[in-house]
Design an enzyme around this catalytic site. Structure first.
Site, PDB file in Angstrom:
ATOM      1  N   GLY A   1       0.891  -1.416  -0.128  1.00  0.00           N
ATOM      2  CA  GLY A   1      -0.147  -0.043  -0.021  1.00  0.00           C
ATOM      3  C   GLY A   1       0.875   1.014   0.099  1.00  0.00           C
ATOM      4  N   ARG A   2       0.168   2.507   0.491  1.00  0.00           N
ATOM      5  CA  ARG A   2       1.107   3.739   0.405  1.00  0.00           C
ATOM      6  C   ARG A   2       1.790   3.780   1.744  1.00  0.00           C
ATOM      7  NH1 ARG A   2      -1.482   8.350   0.552  1.00  0.00           N
ATOM      8  NH2 ARG A   2      -3.523   7.891   0.515  1.00  0.00           N
TER       9      ARG A   2
ATOM     10  N   GLU B   1       6.102   3.818   1.959  1.00  0.00           N
ATOM     11  CA  GLU B   1       6.786   5.058   1.396  1.00  0.00           C
ATOM     12  C   GLU B   1       7.329   5.884   2.735  1.00  0.00           C
ATOM     13  OE1 GLU B   1       3.510   8.286  -0.049  1.00  0.00           O
ATOM     14  OE2 GLU B   1       4.127   6.613  -1.381  1.00  0.00           O
TER      15      GLU B   1
ATOM     16  N   CYS C   1       3.828  -6.477  -2.285  1.00  0.00           N
ATOM     17  CA  CYS C   1       3.458  -5.311  -2.999  1.00  0.00           C
ATOM     18  C   CYS C   1       4.465  -4.075  -2.723  1.00  0.00           C
ATOM     19  CB  CYS C   1       1.956  -4.621  -2.683  1.00  0.00           C
ATOM     20  SG  CYS C   1       1.309  -3.368  -3.753  1.00  0.00           S
ATOM     21  N   HIS C   2       4.054  -2.959  -2.242  1.00  0.00           N
ATOM     22  CA  HIS C   2       5.117  -1.727  -1.867  1.00  0.00           C
ATOM     23  C   HIS C   2       5.633  -2.226  -0.798  1.00  0.00           C
ATOM     24  CE1 HIS C   2       2.522   0.122  -4.690  1.00  0.00           C
ATOM     25  NE2 HIS C   2       3.382   1.180  -4.963  1.00  0.00           N
TER      26      HIS C   2
ATOM     27  N   TYR D   1       5.423  -5.145  -6.016  1.00  0.00           N
ATOM     28  CA  TYR D   1       4.710  -4.267  -7.061  1.00  0.00           C
ATOM     29  C   TYR D   1       5.675  -3.833  -8.252  1.00  0.00           C
ATOM     30  CZ  TYR D   1       1.013  -1.568  -9.080  1.00  0.00           C
ATOM     31  OH  TYR D   1       0.116  -0.941 -10.033  1.00  0.00           O
TER      32      TYR D   1
END
Length: 196
Positions: free
Chosen positions: A88-89, A92, A118-119, A138
């Site tokens: 997900g976000r 980061e 993913c991320h 991802y």
């Protein structure tokens, strides 16, 4: 045998990538502590649902409130048997916390099982632990994973203590590989054919 698993999450982590592994690991008898920097047990993180609808990237909508059941500032990574890092976000910004980086480094230095999706590998790349691994993530974060020293492989990948997948559609294979790494016996069977 039940394992103690640390899961590092944050606001706008991918809903399925937090909820599904958390519930699946608990369902088979493992204990999962979900933590987020600067939040305490009983607080929540907001999740996001990433959907693939034929556009050049995913669409994001608001997911659920996911309740943390441990406090990152109070945990000791050495007391856990394995680590799960969803995508997900959230990754980061989670990768900017020293406590997150140090926790990730502990699991690799101790050769403990790690699953990331993913991320999530953005955090692993920031921790400097990917050199020499075969892995995936991802596809949009491939460049930063390769810059961290890994060899890219499409699909779910298990290399030594690390299991990686590209996104939540990989859950069945990714979770099975992680459970096998944890020492669970997985029976792979083909689904029964539907009657016509």
């Amino acid at each position: 045998m039940s394992k103690d698993i640390l899961m590092i999450v944050g606001d706008f982590g991918e809903d399925y990538e937090i909820m599904v592994p958390y519930q699946a690991l608990e369902m088979v008898g493992h204990s999962v502590d979900a933590v987020c920097p600067d939040k305490e047990s009983g607080e929540t993180v907001k999740t996001a649902i990433h959907d693939f609808r034929g556009d050049q990237t995913y669409m994001e909508t608001r997911g659920h409130d996911f309740e943390l059941n441990a406090t990152m500032a109070e945990i000791d990574p050495s007391e856990y048997d394995a680590l799960c890092v969803p995508g997900g976000r959230a990754p980061e910004y989670l990768r900017t916390y020293d406590a997150v980086i140090e926790a990730v480094q502990h699991f690799f230095e101790s050769d403990k099982p790690v699953a990331s999706l993913c991320h999530g590998p953005q955090i692993l790349a920031a921790a400097g632990v990917l050199d020499g691994y075969e892995m995936t993530a991802y596809p949009a974060v491939r460049a930063e994973c390769e810059a961290a020293g890994c060899s890219w492989v499409d699909g779910v990948v298990r290399d030594r203590n690390l299991v990686t997948g590209q996104a939540w559609p990989d859950h069945p294979e990714w979770l099975a590989a992680f459970l096998e790494l944890l020492g669970d016996e997985i029976n792979h069977t083909e689904p029964a054919a539907a009657d016509d």
